[in-house]
Motif scaffolding. Sequence first.
Motif, PDB file in Angstrom:
ATOM      1  N   ASP A  57     -20.313 -14.009  13.096  1.00  0.00           N
ATOM      2  CA  ASP A  57     -19.215 -13.279  13.708  1.00  0.00           C
ATOM      3  C   ASP A  57     -19.679 -11.832  14.015  1.00  0.00           C
ATOM      4  O   ASP A  57     -19.530 -11.161  14.661  1.00  0.00           O
ATOM      5  N   VAL A  58     -20.351 -11.265  12.837  1.00  0.00           N
ATOM      6  CA  VAL A  58     -20.750  -9.807  12.925  1.00  0.00           C
ATOM      7  C   VAL A  58     -21.795  -9.706  14.296  1.00  0.00           C
ATOM      8  O   VAL A  58     -21.874  -8.726  14.808  1.00  0.00           O
ATOM      9  N   LYS A  59     -22.829 -10.655  14.242  1.00  0.00           N
ATOM     10  CA  LYS A  59     -23.947 -10.611  15.236  1.00  0.00           C
ATOM     11  C   LYS A  59     -23.151 -10.725  16.701  1.00  0.00           C
ATOM     12  O   LYS A  59     -23.572  -9.992  17.529  1.00  0.00           O
ATOM     13  N   THR A  60     -22.220 -11.502  16.697  1.00  0.00           N
ATOM     14  CA  THR A  60     -21.521 -11.834  17.835  1.00  0.00           C
ATOM     15  C   THR A  60     -20.738 -10.482  18.445  1.00  0.00           C
ATOM     16  O   THR A  60     -20.731  -9.934  19.531  1.00  0.00           O
ATOM     17  N   GLY A 165     -16.059 -11.129  23.027  1.00  0.00           N
ATOM     18  CA  GLY A 165     -15.592 -11.856  21.861  1.00  0.00           C
ATOM     19  C   GLY A 165     -16.369 -12.952  21.459  1.00  0.00           C
ATOM     20  O   GLY A 165     -17.082 -13.175  21.777  1.00  0.00           O
ATOM     21  N   SER A 166     -16.030 -13.253  20.165  1.00  0.00           N
ATOM     22  CA  SER A 166     -16.718 -14.470  19.627  1.00  0.00           C
ATOM     23  C   SER A 166     -16.319 -15.906  19.762  1.00  0.00           C
ATOM     24  O   SER A 166     -16.978 -16.890  19.445  1.00  0.00           O
ATOM     25  N   GLY A 167     -15.372 -15.897  20.624  1.00  0.00           N
ATOM     26  CA  GLY A 167     -14.920 -17.534  21.135  1.00  0.00           C
ATOM     27  C   GLY A 167     -14.954 -17.490  22.709  1.00  0.00           C
ATOM     28  O   GLY A 167     -15.783 -16.808  23.430  1.00  0.00           O
ATOM     29  N   ASN A 168     -14.143 -18.389  23.235  1.00  0.00           N
ATOM     30  CA  ASN A 168     -14.149 -18.548  24.735  1.00  0.00           C
ATOM     31  C   ASN A 168     -12.633 -18.631  25.164  1.00  0.00           C
ATOM     32  O   ASN A 168     -12.377 -19.444  25.914  1.00  0.00           O
ATOM     33  N   ASP A 169     -11.814 -17.842  24.601  1.00  0.00           N
ATOM     34  CA  ASP A 169     -10.274 -17.692  25.096  1.00  0.00           C
ATOM     35  C   ASP A 169     -10.300 -16.635  26.156  1.00  0.00           C
ATOM     36  O   ASP A 169     -10.801 -15.459  25.483  1.00  0.00           O
ATOM     37  N   SER A 170      -9.759 -16.866  27.361  1.00  0.00           N
ATOM     38  CA  SER A 170      -9.681 -16.211  28.287  1.00  0.00           C
ATOM     39  C   SER A 170      -8.605 -14.898  27.803  1.00  0.00           C
ATOM     40  O   SER A 170      -8.816 -13.609  28.444  1.00  0.00           O
ATOM     41  N   ALA A 171      -7.784 -15.223  26.977  1.00  0.00           N
ATOM     42  CA  ALA A 171      -6.864 -13.918  26.754  1.00  0.00           C
ATOM     43  C   ALA A 171      -7.462 -12.879  25.536  1.00  0.00           C
ATOM     44  O   ALA A 171      -6.776 -12.221  25.317  1.00  0.00           O
ATOM     45  N   GLU A 172      -8.516 -13.482  24.916  1.00  0.00           N
ATOM     46  CA  GLU A 172      -9.218 -12.583  23.789  1.00  0.00           C
ATOM     47  C   GLU A 172     -10.547 -12.328  24.006  1.00  0.00           C
ATOM     48  O   GLU A 172     -10.916 -11.172  23.520  1.00  0.00           O
ATOM     49  N   ASP A 173     -11.310 -12.983  24.570  1.00  0.00           N
ATOM     50  CA  ASP A 173     -12.755 -12.864  24.320  1.00  0.00           C
ATOM     51  C   ASP A 173     -13.478 -12.300  25.660  1.00  0.00           C
ATOM     52  O   ASP A 173     -14.578 -12.124  25.723  1.00  0.00           O
ATOM     53  N   TYR A 174     -12.833 -12.301  26.788  1.00  0.00           N
ATOM     54  CA  TYR A 174     -13.474 -11.774  27.908  1.00  0.00           C
ATOM     55  C   TYR A 174     -12.367 -11.369  29.064  1.00  0.00           C
ATOM     56  O   TYR A 174     -11.154 -11.731  29.005  1.00  0.00           O
ATOM     57  N   TYR A 175     -12.645 -10.567  30.086  1.00  0.00           N
ATOM     58  CA  TYR A 175     -11.858 -10.397  31.316  1.00  0.00           C
ATOM     59  C   TYR A 175     -12.856 -10.220  32.470  1.00  0.00           C
ATOM     60  O   TYR A 175     -14.082  -9.975  32.346  1.00  0.00           O
ATOM     61  N   TYR A 176     -12.557  -9.871  33.695  1.00  0.00           N
ATOM     62  CA  TYR A 176     -13.342  -9.640  34.768  1.00  0.00           C
ATOM     63  C   TYR A 176     -13.314  -8.239  35.273  1.00  0.00           C
ATOM     64  O   TYR A 176     -12.268  -7.485  35.270  1.00  0.00           O
TER      65      TYR A 176
END
Length: 294
Positions: A57-60, A165-176
């Motif tokens: 998680d820290v690395k991510t 983010g450390s996962g693949n949740d569009s609400a938490e880990d990325y946006y455009y």
Amino acid sequence: MSLVINHNLMAMNANRNLGSAYNSLGVSTRRLSSGLRVGTAADDAAGLAIRELMRADVKTLNQGIRNANDAISMIQTADGALGVIDEKLIRMKELATQAATGTYNSDQRLIIDSEYQAMASEITRIANATDFNGIHLLNGNLSGANSAHNGNGLTSTGPVKVHFGSGNDSAEDYYYVSINTSTASALGVGLAANNSISTQALAQASLDKLNNAIISKDKIRANLGALQNRLENTITNLSVQAENVQASESRISDVDVATEMTEFTKNQILTQAAVAMLGQANGMPRMAMQLIGG
């Protein structure tokens, strides 16, 4: 305990205690030299599993911070180019205002229009040439109006996906990051948009088009500014997360030097005592020989 010669039970007992103390001394030495309380799975199986997840998680999170900083650099590149386009649009409005007055003749308006069209061509050139790491920013490739992000191919299309983010949740880990087209034709000015200031009437009509172009450009810059602020807030949050996860990982993984040094000293004394007693125990069978000799 009987005095026997087939087995030296005291020596066996001392040797067992010596082995135990020596192994503990080795563990303390390894922990103090490595700085890790959990060096192998045998030290703390559950703690090792939790630690490795936390390390991931820290690395991510740290990579997510770098990703967000790269996105900010990309946005700043686009905003810098739009600042230059802003200067061209302002000059074009100045030229349109000049051509709209009745004190110029047709030849002079054509000369003014020549510079006007040159400014429009430069806007298009800037929009087509502005790129960040090979990604063109202002030519419409990143516009979300006609297409969504598609990362299935070797080259992604549509708006840029900023993953932090450390996962693949569009609400938490990325946006455009979506950037609309900024060519002269997209802004509605220049010959590509059938826009000219070669006559007084055309020059007057161009003033409204230029106002709309400036507003359209400002909307793009405002959207980019909002995204940059959002990314900066994301970086702050990621930094706090990474710091706290690292602290938790440290509490599980790192050795408490004061406590371990106490254990090291205890095991060192026990080892020395066991060696001394093993030497004494090895001499006990000689007492039986004295009785036999007597």
